[in-house]
Design an enzyme around this catalytic site. Structure first.
Site, short mmCIF file in Angstrom:
data_model
loop_
_atom_site.label_atom_id
_atom_site.label_comp_id
_atom_site.label_asym_id
_atom_site.label_seq_id
_atom_site.Cartn_x
_atom_site.Cartn_y
_atom_site.Cartn_z
N SER A 1 -1.20 11.86 65.07
CA SER A 1 0.04 11.77 66.32
C SER A 1 0.89 10.54 66.04
O SER A 1 0.07 9.53 66.19
CB SER A 1 -0.09 12.27 67.05
OG SER A 1 1.16 12.54 68.49
N GLU B 1 -10.60 8.26 76.99
CA GLU B 1 -11.00 9.96 77.10
C GLU B 1 -10.52 10.30 76.06
O GLU B 1 -10.17 10.03 74.74
CB GLU B 1 -9.48 10.52 77.50
CG GLU B 1 -9.40 9.95 79.42
CD GLU B 1 -8.12 10.33 80.42
OE1 GLU B 1 -7.96 10.30 81.48
OE2 GLU B 1 -7.78 11.56 79.47
N ASN C 1 2.58 18.49 80.78
CA ASN C 1 1.46 19.02 81.69
C ASN C 1 2.28 17.60 82.99
O ASN C 1 1.98 16.27 82.79
CB ASN C 1 0.63 18.06 81.56
CG ASN C 1 -0.82 18.69 80.53
OD1 ASN C 1 -0.69 19.39 80.95
ND2 ASN C 1 -1.28 18.54 79.39
N CYS D 1 -3.26 13.68 78.74
CA CYS D 1 -4.30 12.29 78.91
C CYS D 1 -4.12 11.10 79.95
O CYS D 1 -2.37 10.89 80.00
CB CYS D 1 -3.48 11.99 77.49
SG CYS D 1 -4.14 12.83 76.17
N GLY E 1 -3.16 6.28 73.31
CA GLY E 1 -2.55 4.80 72.48
C GLY E 1 -1.35 5.12 71.14
O GLY E 1 -1.84 6.98 71.60
N GLU E 2 -1.14 4.90 70.36
CA GLU E 2 -0.53 4.98 69.25
C GLU E 2 -1.35 4.75 68.60
O GLU E 2 -1.54 3.50 68.06
CB GLU E 2 1.56 4.32 69.36
CG GLU E 2 2.13 4.14 67.99
CD GLU E 2 1.61 5.62 67.53
OE1 GLU E 2 1.47 5.62 66.74
OE2 GLU E 2 2.67 5.68 68.83
N SER F 1 5.72 12.80 67.54
CA SER F 1 6.40 13.11 69.28
C SER F 1 7.29 13.21 69.37
O SER F 1 8.64 11.78 68.87
CB SER F 1 5.50 12.15 70.45
OG SER F 1 4.52 12.45 69.95
N LEU F 2 8.74 13.88 69.38
CA LEU F 2 10.14 14.44 69.71
C LEU F 2 10.59 14.09 70.47
O LEU F 2 11.05 13.12 70.85
CB LEU F 2 10.39 15.36 67.65
CG LEU F 2 12.32 15.36 67.65
CD1 LEU F 2 12.80 14.47 67.17
CD2 LEU F 2 12.29 16.61 66.98
N HIS F 3 10.21 15.47 71.29
CA HIS F 3 10.14 15.53 72.56
C HIS F 3 12.27 15.41 72.88
O HIS F 3 12.47 15.59 74.21
CB HIS F 3 9.93 14.95 73.75
CG HIS F 3 8.52 14.41 72.91
ND1 HIS F 3 7.59 15.28 73.38
CD2 HIS F 3 7.82 13.30 72.89
CE1 HIS F 3 6.82 15.42 72.84
NE2 HIS F 3 6.34 13.78 72.24
N CYS G 1 6.71 5.81 77.12
CA CYS G 1 7.47 7.51 77.23
C CYS G 1 6.85 7.68 79.11
O CYS G 1 6.20 7.68 79.03
CB CYS G 1 6.30 8.47 76.03
SG CYS G 1 6.40 7.59 74.98
N CYS H 1 -9.39 16.33 70.12
CA CYS H 1 -8.78 14.98 70.23
C CYS H 1 -9.30 14.05 70.84
O CYS H 1 -9.52 13.24 71.75
CB CYS H 1 -7.98 15.39 71.56
SG CYS H 1 -6.19 14.49 71.53
N CYS I 1 4.60 10.20 80.00
CA CYS I 1 3.30 10.46 79.52
C CYS I 1 2.13 9.14 80.40
O CYS I 1 2.50 8.32 81.32
CB CYS I 1 2.82 9.56 78.47
SG CYS I 1 1.14 9.81 77.57
#
Length: 357
Positions: free
Chosen positions: A204, A105, A303, A346, A172-173, A227-229, A129, A118, A132
């Site tokens: 990211s 995507e 999301n 995503c 992806g990372e 990406s903390l969260h 995660c 993006c 996600c």
């Protein structure tokens, strides 16, 4: 300098592994063409066709001899549109098909400061995660530099508009695909090609500490987004498996080291999940944690994903969270909600299209 394609998913018409010419620097391309019996000056022309004019096929390289075009086309990794979703606000989510059938995507977004894309860096994601959709089904493979570039070039062709900002924040990372990521950045910013400003690139990461440190050594002035969260290790471990390996404190220190090496601002991405990490007490903990560290915090209403129970809070809850952080002198924004009427998270369009991964 020689480039060796590291992708066993694609072969040319002779049954050999493709050379992946779109991932080559110009000097590597010159060496490749010389080995095939073509003059080195053709490399400049081909490099321009691929990276400046964004052609998707060698057939469109009109000043290149026909026999050479046939060779080149057999050595390219083609990125083709499978389908798309278009939002009422102009956001477009593309689903692109790779040559081995894998799909990724890419999201095209219009802002007042220019067009942003993006992109994905892997087919799937192994980070796990909980909130996600990208990670459901795991990681299938890394994308080549050309497949990352191909998302931008295809979006440019399909929309007819130039991209001014790139965010490597899709599936992806990125730091788990490090070598291809760095090659991608150097190619997309090459002044002889697309010539994107390196300062207009954001990468990211969920916090792969050793790779953050390595990225700083590259001295590339890109924006790093963490990406903390969560404000505590205990809460973060319930959301992100990587928190079991690296604490918040060592992750933040690695990010601060990146800032010292590059001088580039740091961003912390924080997905707000109602009843999980968006309460008043959590905001106070986050404020105390991030005060004085120089991070910009980007609040993202999560999301919804069918496979999870995570939901965003109300607009009032989100605004209250922002206000509490600002009391600590932190620069905070709430991400503008683009594409709300299409599959925003995503991985959702890809999963529905493939039926599994």
């Amino acid at each position: 300098m020689n480039y060796n394609a590291d992708n066993d998913n694609n072969k040319n018409s002779d049954g050999n592994m493709k050379a992946d010419i779109e991932s080559m620097y110009q000097e590597e391309l010159a060496g490749f063409l010389k080995d095939k019996g073509f003059p080195a000056f053709r490399a400049k022309q081909v490099f321009s066709w691929i990276h400046e004019k964004c052609v998707g096929s060698a057939e469109n390289m009109t000043n290149i001899p026909k026999d050479m075009r046939a060779l080149l086309d057999g050595e390219m990794y083609h990125v083709e549109e499978e389908t798309r979703q278009t939002s009422s606000d102009g956001t477009i989510k593309f689903l692109f098909r790779m040559e081995d059938g894998q799909m990724i995507e890419t999201v095209f977004m219009k802002y007042h400061h220019g067009n942003s894309v993006c992109i994905s860096s892997q087919c799937g994601c192994a980070m796990g995660c909980k909130f996600c959709a990208s990670t459901i089904g795991g990681c299938i493979r890394n994308l080549t530099a050309s497949e990352m570039l191909g998302q931008i070039y295809a979006a440019t062709r399909l929309t007819g508009e130039r991209i001014s900002n790139v965010v490597v924040m899709g599936t992806g990372e990125p730091l788990q695909n490090y070598d291809n990521l760095i090659r991608f950045i150097r190619l997309i910013t090459d002044e002889k090609g697309y010539n994107l400003s390196v300062r207009n690139i954001t990468v990211s990461t969920c916090g792969v500490v050793p790779m953050i440190e390595r990225l700083g050594d590259e001295k590339l002035p890109i924006t790093l987004a963490l990406s903390l969260h969560a404000p505590t290790d205990e809460l973060r471990r319930t959301l992100m498996p990587i928190a079991n390996k690296y604490s918040i404190e060592e992750t933040l220190k690695a990010c601060e080291g990146y800032f010292k090496k590059t001088g580039r601002r740091l961003t912390a991405e924080y997905s707000l999940m109602h009843g999980i990490n968006d309460g008043t007490e959590t905001a106070e903990l986050l404020g105390r944690l991030m005060k004085g560290r120089g991070f910009h915090i980007n609040l993202i209403p999560v999301n919804p994903v069918n496979e999870t129970d995570f939901k965003p809070g109300s607009s009032a809850d989100i605004q209250n969270f922002k206000n509490l952080l600002e009391k600590y002198g932190i620069n905070v924004t709430i991400r503008r909600g683009l594409g709300a009427d299409i599959d925003a998270a995503c991985g959702q369009l890809r999963r529905r299209r493939t039926g599994n991964n």
